[in-house]
Write an enzyme that holds these catalytic residues in place. Structure first.
Site: not given
Length: 577
Positions: A202, A331
């Protein structure tokens, strides 16, 4: 009764009866009231009205434009109370306006009036004000006509700094001399726990993107400081970083819920893109060395059936559990393998080899076909398949398609088909719900086909992964159905998730009447809306030839070392400038 004749008063006037006097006085007072009242219906420019209106009286102003507010301020409304009394666009007047009417605020102009000598004529004051108003109007006209011609209205930051009376950060950043106060300040500075993974994707990713897209040195300086604060997390026996770090002290530890103090594959495996760029910008190889050491260990240890389990001990370097998932916990590790290859200008052969080997193992062990013909990726628990696919795993359609061209030539069409099938399955998870939004997880057992069977899986929290695959599939196939599917999602978001203050997740995608969770996740703005915007944009907006999106959708540039070390560029200046 005898009346004495008073000087200057006729006898006839005094001879009126009491009732007649009362009628006469009533008529006279009405006439005076009518005359004075008529003044208030005259235009503002009428001189008599200016005489009788107080100069300090606050006039209601209707907010129609920014210029109206500026005009109001120029007339002396320097106090916030004036702005609160402005009439709204709907014609509603606030209680502050009523208060101002009862007790007008004292403006600079009114203060000036008090200095006028008591014997000065009121007419002179009025004329002076009229001239000032006229001059002000002329000045506005001149300023408007010359705007942008002779004046530079851009903000001068250096001039602003000179206007400050003291440096904003003090001489020693406000460091107190008193030891007790200093100790208390240091206590306030403690950051608590921060996720290495979240801070990287982020904040580091966001600052890197901001720098590469703007060239502003501030973003570069900030990301260098932040990147350095993450390095202590790698101080483990294996070099595998722990998941949590205190950015103030540098202390790191593993998540309490992680099995046996392990690190998470999707967390320590999702650092490569950002850390390579930290090395590029700092000219310091330490960041690249940290992530390459992770690769070195992963290549060395044995992998069950070629698969990468989700939990790894940062102390022993061994797998803790044999749980494999392309969704949560695993993932983005796979995503970063193929993207590392692409971001290296297709020179990182090790990343390429690891990605296609992992994809081969995934196809052999996890990819399944439902009775209804839907392709999905199951989860693997020690050799036992769990026929569940999470919303998070729906990114894999996009992952497979961006790597379709760089595998074995004979498998290119196979990868394109696999990507399309996975994306189709994820679209079905949306279209089979009442809201046309997909659940957190959906199953393919017990007669279920791409639907959630557990109440705990029915929620939707504005996740982006399905939209992400739509965007990549559109970019690389230009099949119009992906834009249609994206628009279906927009309409569903608008109908079921939009609330007064933004967008909210919903608790059950199958319910006819939605229940909001009153949460707008940060990835909704960073990823979901960004991927939708790119889906409906031309391909030259952040073209995939030049940019790779990190897992939080922050664009990072392809590193073309041959070009950076040379003098010339590779882009077409006629189209990019």
């Amino acid at each position: 009764m005898v009346f004495r004749k008073l000087p200057g008063v006729s006898a006839s006037g005094m001879g009126l009866r009491l009732s007649q006097k009362f009628v006469f006085l009533l008529f006279l007072s009405g006439l005076v009231t009518l005359c004075f009242g008529a003044l208030f219906f005259l235009p503002d420019s009428v001189r008599l009205k200016r005489i009788f209106l107080s100069k300090t009286e606050s006039q209601p102003v209707t907010v129609g434009s920014e210029n109206d507010v500026r005009e109001h301020l120029k007339k002396g409304a320097k106090d916030p109370e004036h702005l609160r009394g402005i009439t709204s666009a709907k014609g509603e007047t606030s209680t502050k306006l009523k208060a101002l009417g009862r007790k007008p605020s004292v403006t600079n102009e009114a203060k000036t009036d008090k200095k006028v000598a008591g014997g000065e004529a009121l007419e002179d004051m009025t004329l002076s004000r009229s001239k000032t108003d006229s001059a002000s109007k002329d000045e506005k006209v001149t300023s408007s006509s010359n705007q942008g011609a002779n004046t530079d209205t851009s903000f001068d930051y250096n001039k602003f700094k000179k206007c400050l009376l003291k440096p904003p950060l003090g001489i020693e950043h406000g460091k107190p001399s008193d030891p007790q106060t200093l100790q208390r300040r240091e206590k306030v500075k403690e950051n608590g726990e921060a996720s290495l993974f979240e801070v990287n994707i982020r904040y580091v990713g966001g600052l890197l993107s901001a720098y590469y897209l703007t060239g502003e040195e501030m973003f570069k300086r900030k990301v260098m400081v932040l990147g350095e604060k993450l390095l202590p997390a790698f101080n483990t026996p294996t070099g595998i970083p722990r998941g949590v770090i205190n950015l103030g002290s540098g202390t790191s530890w593993s998540w309490g819920w992680a099995s046996a103090g392990s690190s998470i594959l999707a967390e320590f495996g999702t650092l490569h893109l950002e850390f390579v760029h930290l090395s590029e910008l700092s000219n310091n190889d330490i960041y690249t060395e940290k992530v390459m050491n992770i690769r070195k260990l992963l290549n060395k240890i044995e992998k069950p059936h070629g698969l990468y389990p989700n939990f790894l001990s940062p102390v022993s370097g061994n797998w803790v559990q044999h749980h494999v998932s392309i969704g949560g916990l695993g993932d983005s590790f796979y995503e970063y393998l193929i993207k590392s290859y692409l971001m290296s200008d297709k020179t990182d052969e090790e990343a390429k080899k690891m990605y296609y080997s992992a994809l081969e193992a995934i196809e052999a062990n996890l990819v399944q076909k439902s009775p209804g013909g839907l392709t999905y990726m199951a989860e693997w628990r020690g050799g036992i398949l769990d026929h569940k696919m999470g919303h998070l795993a729906c990114f894999s359609g996009g992952m497979v398609v961006i790597g379709a061209d760089d595998g074995a030539p004979e498998k290119r069409q196979h990868y394109l088909d696999l990507a399309a099938e996975i994306t189709h399955t994820c679209h079905e998870s949306y279209s089979r719900s009442a809201t046309k939004l997909g659940p957190e997880a959906f199953r393919f057992d017990g007669g279920a086909e791409a639907t959630a069977t557990r109440l705990s899986d029915r929620y939707y929290i504005l996740r982006p992964e399905v939209i992400e695959s739509y965007m990549y599939m559109w970019r690389l196939t230009h099949d119009p159905k992906y834009r249609e599917w994206g628009w279906e999602a927009v309409e569903a978001l608008e109908q079921h998730c939009r609330v007064e203050a933004g967008f909210s997740g919903i608790r059950d995608v199958y319910a006819q009447t939605v229940s909001h969770d009153n949460m707008q996740q940060s990835f909704f703005l960073s990823e979901t809306l960004k991927y939708l915007y790119l889906l409906f944009s031309d391909d030259d907006l952040l073209p995939l030839e030049d940019w790779v999106f990190n897992t939080e959708a922050h664009p990072l540039p392809v590193v073309r070392k041959s070009c950076l070390q040379g003098e010339g560029g590779t882009h077409d200046k006629t189209t990019s400038e």
